[in-house]
Design a protein around this motif. Structure first.
Motif, PDB file in Angstrom:
ATOM      1  N   PHE A  17       0.859  -1.179   0.000  1.00  0.00           N
ATOM      2  CA  PHE A  17       0.000   0.000   0.000  1.00  0.00           C
ATOM      3  C   PHE A  17       0.895   1.230   0.000  1.00  0.00           C
ATOM      4  CE2 PHE A  17      -2.281  -3.468   2.022  1.00  0.00           C
ATOM      5  CZ  PHE A  17      -3.481  -3.467   1.334  1.00  0.00           C
ATOM      6  N   ASP A  18       1.031   1.840  -1.178  1.00  0.00           N
ATOM      7  CA  ASP A  18       1.942   2.971  -1.332  1.00  0.00           C
ATOM      8  C   ASP A  18       1.292   4.275  -0.901  1.00  0.00           C
ATOM      9  OD1 ASP A  18       4.020   1.427  -2.362  1.00  0.00           O
ATOM     10  OD2 ASP A  18       3.235   1.562  -4.397  1.00  0.00           O
ATOM     11  N   PHE A  19       2.099   5.155  -0.315  1.00  0.00           N
ATOM     12  CA  PHE A  19       1.634   6.492   0.021  1.00  0.00           C
ATOM     13  C   PHE A  19       1.652   7.360  -1.241  1.00  0.00           C
ATOM     14  CE2 PHE A  19       3.952   5.431   4.172  1.00  0.00           C
ATOM     15  CZ  PHE A  19       2.827   4.818   4.713  1.00  0.00           C
ATOM     16  N   PRO A  20       0.814   8.404  -1.304  1.00  0.00           N
ATOM     17  CA  PRO A  20       0.831   9.300  -2.472  1.00  0.00           C
ATOM     18  C   PRO A  20       2.196   9.938  -2.701  1.00  0.00           C
ATOM     19  CG  PRO A  20      -1.126   9.671  -1.152  1.00  0.00           C
ATOM     20  CD  PRO A  20      -0.248   8.759  -0.357  1.00  0.00           C
ATOM     21  N   ALA A  21       2.914  10.205  -1.606  1.00  0.00           N
ATOM     22  CA  ALA A  21       4.263  10.778  -1.687  1.00  0.00           C
ATOM     23  C   ALA A  21       5.074  10.228  -0.524  1.00  0.00           C
ATOM     24  CB  ALA A  21       4.206  12.299  -1.634  1.00  0.00           C
TER      25      ALA A  21
END
Length: 231
Positions: free
Chosen positions: A206-210
């Motif tokens: 689950f990647d963060f937006p930045a």
């Protein structure tokens, strides 16, 4: 994703277990080859602290030409209970020398001049040269990752299960849901392991937006992630 050099640097500067592999020292117990402390210097050299009578100190003291070829092996184990807990390994090869007078009495500081490095972890395999290693920075969450993962696992198990909703119908159908545990955390995102036993597991990222720079920014992104899962 983090580069191979960043991942290697993060493991070297973490609290992961490490042993020094020395030619002719295979018969020693692993704990005698594990440094008491380690740190990376400004030029990428690795400093290793040992008892003055430890096998690596004796070997470096008697090495021909004052340099001893060695490999520092680091093993990264997940700080929570999951199937297949070893998350990765790194190997840093180079030359070992003693630094007399640097450590307190009864201890010896050793200097490992890096010649090459390899990493094999959740991101994949990669090779690292000395210049890349020296220029890389460890992940900013490295010092907090163990505590944060254990907190998520112990206190927020319900929220971890909620993340299944973000996988999509096809992926969710493939995921056993008996156990859900946070596996790894870095500035780019959270990796979760879904499992129904040692032979049935699935990892989701689950990647963060930045990328986040500190724990405060991480808390905000984790809150957004959990809110998205419940929406």
């Amino acid at each position: 994703m983090p580069s191979a050099a960043e991942r290697t640097r993060t493991l070297v500067q973490s609290t992961c277990s490490a042993v020094l592999l020395i030619p002719g020292a295979a018969g020693h117990r692993p704990e005698l080859l594990a440094p008491e402390a380690r740190a990376v210097g400004p030029d990428g050299e690795i400093f290793l602290l040992y008892p003055a009578d430890a096998p690596p100190v004796r070997a470096a003291t008697h090495a021909q030409d004052d340099e001893l070829p060695v490999v520092l092996e680091i093993t990264d184990v997940a700080p929570v209970s999951v199937p297949h807990r070893i998350r990765g390994r790194a190997w840093v090869s180079g030359w070992l020398t003693c630094l007399p007078g640097v450590a307190e009495p009864g201890r010896m500081m050793l200097r490992l001049e890096v010649g090459a490095a390899n990493v094999d972890d959740l991101w994949g395999c990669g090779e690292v040269d000395p210049e890349e290693f020296a220029a890389a920075a460890p992940d900013p969450l490295q010092a907090h990752e163990t505590e944060l993962l254990q907190h998520l696992h112990a206190v927020h198990g319900d929220r971890m299960r909620d993340l299944t909703a973000l996988l999509g119908a096809h992926a969710a159908a493939l995921v056993p849901t008996r156990d859900v545990a946070p596996l790894a955390l870095d500035r780019f995102g959270l990796r979760v392991r879904f499992s129904a036993g040692p032979d049935h597991s699935f990892d989701a990222r689950f990647d963060f937006p930045a990328p986040v720079r500190d724990v405060s920014a991480l808390r905000r992104e984790m809150h957004r992630l959990f809110e998205a899962a419940r929406a």
